[in-house]
Design an enzyme around this catalytic site. Structure first.
Site, short mmCIF file in Angstrom:
data_model
loop_
_atom_site.label_atom_id
_atom_site.label_comp_id
_atom_site.label_asym_id
_atom_site.label_seq_id
_atom_site.Cartn_x
_atom_site.Cartn_y
_atom_site.Cartn_z
N THR A 338 -4.30 6.52 0.95
CA THR A 338 -5.12 7.67 0.59
C THR A 338 -6.58 7.26 0.60
OG1 THR A 338 -5.52 9.38 -1.09
CG2 THR A 338 -4.89 7.21 -1.90
N HIS A 390 5.80 -2.35 -10.46
CA HIS A 390 6.00 -3.72 -10.91
C HIS A 390 7.49 -4.07 -11.04
CE1 HIS A 390 4.54 -7.50 -12.11
NE2 HIS A 390 3.65 -7.15 -13.01
#
Length: 419
Positions: A338, A390
């Site tokens: 983006t 994560h």
């Protein structure tokens, strides 16, 4: 001979749509492939074309209704020339009904019937205020219509998206069964219903935050080399590739692809207790459209040249502005980019496009003083950000990936030599 106008197959994981707007009226003459009705899905708006030439019949589903794949929306009678549009039938004269009796209009006038007891009204609650798909989900999840509240469908009916939005809220914030009093709007305010696409964007972004263990790492890129390369070769590039312009997106795309091949976990996704690794890159490029942000996907981007990537991105941008992106162009991405820099953003923390595991954020290029070989010099710099899940990507991998993207952009020769 007549032909049914049905809700078409809408693509991966999309089973319902909302009738956003009828583009033709009953009795209109239409040609084959003329757009008849606009459907709004969770991902994009879709126009349904006429299956044959003829005259459009009655509209079986009004605007604002939620429909499932295969639902018949109207019919087309074969023939030429527009038939006169049917005039609305005059409303029958109302007659007073005895106390305790409700008047129910039928073809020949009102017919008196006993008023529905309050207990029966309560029993009909969900059926009266929710679409079938929403009722099914509420039953499965043990949720009442009163808990979900007023829906976003026509006349306040609850849609499947409303139930999903309610279920995505933390339990502590979900409203109790008792209905809340309606909010009193200020006369200077305007209340506008969210589009289905905007509701879906909001829900998916919040779901990503609630599900993934999101973390963002940052770095900065010296854009001197790519700016110089672009200035030197842009005219030759346009001439060589039939008008396709050399931009920064293809350079970052190739830099990302090379880094993904080195760090495959960032191109993977979690599926239950498994991790799916890929030997290809389907690159999502976030673009702004009139109805919100969409992420069309460049399939097998790892096999494409700079010019092919630039041409594909330009085509997606045009389709996004015109609202003509197809469902299959918005699904199947493995990693996204983006660029908030086109709006002037200097730094941000992008949110991943689930079920992907990471997203790269590009930002505005700004001249800043930096230290080079012990000297302070002015260089065109860009902050870049990597948000990652994560649960699947370790911090070392994420930082190393972003450093590799930085190195590839600062020295594009690495991309040619694959080092």
């Amino acid at each position: 001979m007549s032909a049914d106008i049905k809700v078409p197959t809408l693509g991966e994981s999309v089973t319902t749509a909302t009738v956003a707007k009828w583009l033709k009226h009953p009795g209109d003459a239409v040609k084959e492939d003329d757009p008849l009705v606009e459907l709004e899905t969770d991902k994009v708006s879709v126009e349904v074309p006429a299956p044959q030439s003829g005259v459009l019949g009655p509209l079986l589903v009004p605007e604002g209704e939620e429909v499932e794949v295969g639902t018949v929306l109207s019919t087309i009678e074969a023939g030429s020339g527009a038939a006169p549009r049917p005039a609305a039938a005059p409303a029958p004269k109302k007659e007073a009904a005895p106390a305790g009796v409700q008047a129910q209009p039928v073809a020949n006038g009102p017919v008196a019937r006993p008023a529905t007891p309050p207990s029966d009204v309560a029993a009909q609650g969900a059926a009266a205020v929710a679409f079938p798909s929403a009722r099914k989900m509420m039953t499965e999840q043990g949720v009442s219509a009163a808990q979900v509240g007023t829906g976003t469908g026509k006349d306040g009916r609850i849609t499947k998206g409303d139930v999903q939005s309610f279920l995505s809220q933390p339990r502590a914030t979900q409203p109790a069964a008792a209905a809340r009093p309606p909010r009193q709007d200020d006369p200077r305010e305007e209340r506008v219903k969210m589009t289905r696409l905007r509701r879906t964007i909001a829900r998916r972004l919040k779901d990503a935050q609630n599900t993934a263990a999101l973390l963002t790492t940052f770095n900065e890129v010296d854009m001197s080399a790519v700016k110089q390369m672009r200035a030197e070769y842009k005219d030759l590039f346009v001439k060589k590739h039939n008008g396709t312009k050399l931009g920064f997106m293809s350079i970052f795309s190739r830099a990302v692809i090379a880094a993904l091949q080195e760090f495959p976990a960032i191109n993977a996704e979690i599926d239950g207790d498994d991790v799916i690794y890929r030997e290809f890159v389907n690159l999502g490029i976030a673009v702004g459209g009139p109805n919100g942000l969409v992420v069309p996907v460049i399939r097998d981007a790892d096999k494409m040249s700079f010019a092919e990537i630039e041409s594909t991105i330009a085509g997606f941008g045009k389709k996004a502005r015109e609202g003509t992106l197809k469902i299959d162009e918005l699904s199947g991405g493995t990693f996204s980019i983006t660029n908030g820099g086109i709006y002037g953003s200097l730094m941000s923390t992008p949110i991943i496009n689930a079920p992907q595991s990471a997203i790269l954020g590009m930002h505005a290029i700004q001249d800043r003083p930096v230290a080079v070989d012990g000297q302070v010099v002015i260089r065109p710099m860009m902050y870049i950000a990597l948000t990652y899940d994560h649960r699947i990507v370790d911090g070392k991998e994420a930082v190393s990936f972003l450093v590799r993207v930085k190195q590839n952009v600062e020295d594009p020769r690495r991309l040619l030599l694959q080092v």
